[in-house]
Each structure stands twice: as C-alpha cells, then as structure tokens.
Design a protein around this motif. Structure first.
Motif, short mmCIF file in Angstrom:
data_model
loop_
_atom_site.label_atom_id
_atom_site.label_comp_id
_atom_site.label_asym_id
_atom_site.label_seq_id
_atom_site.Cartn_x
_atom_site.Cartn_y
_atom_site.Cartn_z
N GLU A 179 84.70 47.28 70.32
CA GLU A 179 83.62 46.34 70.54
C GLU A 179 82.77 46.26 69.28
OE1 GLU A 179 80.69 47.32 73.52
OE2 GLU A 179 80.54 49.38 72.83
N LYS A 180 81.86 45.30 69.23
CA LYS A 180 81.00 45.13 68.07
C LYS A 180 79.84 46.12 68.10
CE LYS A 180 81.97 40.24 67.56
NZ LYS A 180 81.44 38.88 67.53
N LEU A 181 79.41 46.52 66.90
CA LEU A 181 78.25 47.39 66.76
C LEU A 181 77.04 46.68 67.36
CD1 LEU A 181 77.05 50.00 65.51
CD2 LEU A 181 76.63 48.66 63.44
N HIS A 182 76.26 47.42 68.19
CA HIS A 182 75.12 46.83 68.86
C HIS A 182 74.16 47.92 69.32
CE1 HIS A 182 77.72 48.02 72.19
NE2 HIS A 182 76.64 48.01 72.97
N PHE A 183 73.05 47.50 69.90
CA PHE A 183 72.12 48.43 70.55
C PHE A 183 71.48 47.73 71.73
CE2 PHE A 183 69.46 46.34 67.39
CZ PHE A 183 68.27 46.11 68.06
N ILE A 231 84.87 59.05 80.82
CA ILE A 231 86.24 58.66 80.50
C ILE A 231 87.17 59.07 81.64
CG2 ILE A 231 88.10 58.82 78.79
CD1 ILE A 231 85.32 57.58 77.83
N LEU A 232 87.87 58.08 82.18
CA LEU A 232 88.81 58.30 83.28
C LEU A 232 90.22 58.59 82.78
CD1 LEU A 232 87.66 55.30 85.49
CD2 LEU A 232 87.17 57.72 85.91
N LYS A 233 90.62 57.90 81.70
CA LYS A 233 91.99 57.99 81.19
C LYS A 233 91.97 57.72 79.70
CE LYS A 233 96.30 55.37 81.48
NZ LYS A 233 96.89 54.16 82.05
N GLY A 234 92.70 58.53 78.93
CA GLY A 234 92.79 58.34 77.49
C GLY A 234 91.70 59.08 76.74
N GLU A 235 91.50 58.67 75.49
CA GLU A 235 90.46 59.25 74.64
C GLU A 235 89.69 58.13 73.96
OE1 GLU A 235 90.00 61.97 70.63
OE2 GLU A 235 91.66 62.41 72.00
N ALA A 236 88.37 58.17 74.12
CA ALA A 236 87.49 57.16 73.52
C ALA A 236 86.91 57.67 72.22
CB ALA A 236 86.35 56.81 74.48
N SER A 237 86.75 56.78 71.28
CA SER A 237 86.04 57.08 70.05
C SER A 237 84.76 56.26 70.06
CB SER A 237 86.88 56.70 68.83
OG SER A 237 88.08 57.44 68.81
N PHE A 238 83.67 56.90 69.70
CA PHE A 238 82.37 56.24 69.63
C PHE A 238 81.79 56.43 68.24
CE2 PHE A 238 82.71 57.03 74.13
CZ PHE A 238 82.04 55.98 74.74
N GLU A 239 81.09 55.43 67.78
CA GLU A 239 80.20 55.61 66.65
C GLU A 239 78.79 55.37 67.18
OE1 GLU A 239 79.09 53.29 62.68
OE2 GLU A 239 81.13 54.13 62.64
N ILE A 240 77.94 56.38 67.03
CA ILE A 240 76.56 56.29 67.50
C ILE A 240 75.66 56.67 66.34
CG2 ILE A 240 74.87 57.11 69.19
CD1 ILE A 240 77.30 57.92 70.96
N ILE A 288 74.14 57.50 75.76
CA ILE A 288 73.60 56.76 74.62
C ILE A 288 72.21 56.27 74.99
CG2 ILE A 288 73.93 54.81 73.07
CD1 ILE A 288 76.95 55.06 73.63
N GLU A 289 71.24 56.63 74.20
CA GLU A 289 69.85 56.27 74.46
C GLU A 289 69.52 54.87 73.95
OE1 GLU A 289 67.91 58.16 76.39
OE2 GLU A 289 69.72 59.37 76.58
N PRO A 290 68.45 54.26 74.48
CA PRO A 290 68.03 52.95 74.00
C PRO A 290 67.81 52.98 72.48
CG PRO A 290 66.76 53.56 75.93
CD PRO A 290 67.57 54.76 75.54
N LYS A 291 68.08 51.87 71.84
CA LYS A 291 67.91 51.65 70.40
C LYS A 291 68.97 52.31 69.53
CE LYS A 291 63.43 50.00 70.70
NZ LYS A 291 63.30 48.61 70.85
N ALA A 292 69.82 53.18 70.09
CA ALA A 292 70.88 53.80 69.30
C ALA A 292 71.96 52.76 68.99
CB ALA A 292 71.50 54.98 70.05
N GLN A 293 72.28 52.60 67.72
CA GLN A 293 73.32 51.66 67.32
C GLN A 293 74.67 52.30 67.63
OE1 GLN A 293 72.84 50.31 63.30
NE2 GLN A 293 70.67 49.83 63.61
N HIS A 294 75.52 51.57 68.35
CA HIS A 294 76.77 52.17 68.81
C HIS A 294 77.86 51.16 69.07
CE1 HIS A 294 74.74 51.00 72.54
NE2 HIS A 294 75.95 50.96 73.09
N ASN A 302 71.04 40.72 79.25
CA ASN A 302 70.01 40.22 78.33
C ASN A 302 69.35 41.33 77.52
OD1 ASN A 302 70.33 37.47 79.25
ND2 ASN A 302 69.23 38.11 81.08
N ASP A 303 70.06 42.43 77.31
CA ASP A 303 69.50 43.57 76.56
C ASP A 303 70.53 44.10 75.56
OD1 ASP A 303 67.66 45.62 75.85
OD2 ASP A 303 68.64 47.01 77.21
N ARG A 304 71.24 43.23 74.90
CA ARG A 304 72.25 43.62 73.90
C ARG A 304 71.94 42.87 72.61
NH1 ARG A 304 78.15 45.12 73.90
NH2 ARG A 304 78.97 44.25 71.97
N VAL A 305 71.80 43.63 71.53
CA VAL A 305 71.55 43.05 70.22
C VAL A 305 72.71 43.45 69.31
CG1 VAL A 305 69.97 42.94 68.26
CG2 VAL A 305 69.06 43.24 70.57
#
Length: 114
Positions: free
Chosen positions: A41-45, A55-64, A79-85, A107-110
């Motif tokens: 997905e695109k970088l956002h906060f 995670i139910l299945k597989g392995e997720a990678s996150f950038e936070i 992931i807390e509010p305002k954290a870019q991820h 209406n809360d995604r930047v």
C-alpha cells in the motif's frame, strides 16, 4: 449478526488486494484483508485512528516511521495516530490479516508522496 468474508461488503484496493468490512462504525472499524505476493500500500498516516494488525496467514512487512518490522502469523502490531506507515507483502505467499481501527479510518487517511 454473524459476520464473515462470505456475507460482508467487499472491495479491491491497490494491486488486487481484497478487503472485507466486518464492522464499520464511527468508533470502530474491523476488516479482514488479503494481499497477494509482491503487493503493497502507499505510505500514509491517520490523524485520529489507532490501528491494530493481527496476521492470520503469511508474514507481513511494515514500515512505520522509517523503521521496518516483520510480523508472522499469530503475531500483531499496533500503529499510533500520525505514524507514517505502510504494509507490504514481499514473500512468495499470500498474506491475510485483520486490521482494527479506532476510531474508523474513514476520511482519516493522508497519503504521503515518496
């Protein structure tokens, strides 16, 4: 009412990723999502919403906030509010997870341009 992927609203996001809306109120959003191999997905906060990924299945990678995390099936991350991820699936396997947002992310995604 009993909810599952079979009787929930569904939408496609990104490159062939699936989302099933299990609950969606102003206070709480619960979605089950599926990401094929090689998708991201695109970088956002979010200004207000906290998010919890399980995670139910597989392995997720996150950038936070420019730090990488690798979360396996049966593990979770908050992931807390305002954290870019963003989440991405750079494995060969399909990724499935729950994402719980409080309050809802409607209406809360930047999005952030890299």
């Amino acid at each position: 009412m009993i909810k599952s992927k079979n009787n929930s609203d569904h939408y496609i996001w990104g490159e062939h990723c699936d989302s099933w809306i299990l609950k969606d109120t102003q206070e709480l959003s619960v979605k089950q999502e599926k990401m094929p191999s090689g998708t991201f997905e695109k970088l956002h906060f979010h200004n207000r919403a906290s998010q919890f990924f399980y995670i139910l299945k597989g392995e997720a990678s996150f950038e936070i906030d420019q730090e990488k995390f690798f979360i396996k099936a049966g593990e979770s991350i908050s992931i807390e509010p305002k954290a870019q991820h963003y989440i991405f699936n750079d494995t060969e396997e399909e990724l499935e997870f729950l994402v719980i947002s409080c309050p809802s992310t409607n209406n809360d995604r930047v999005e952030i341009e890299k």
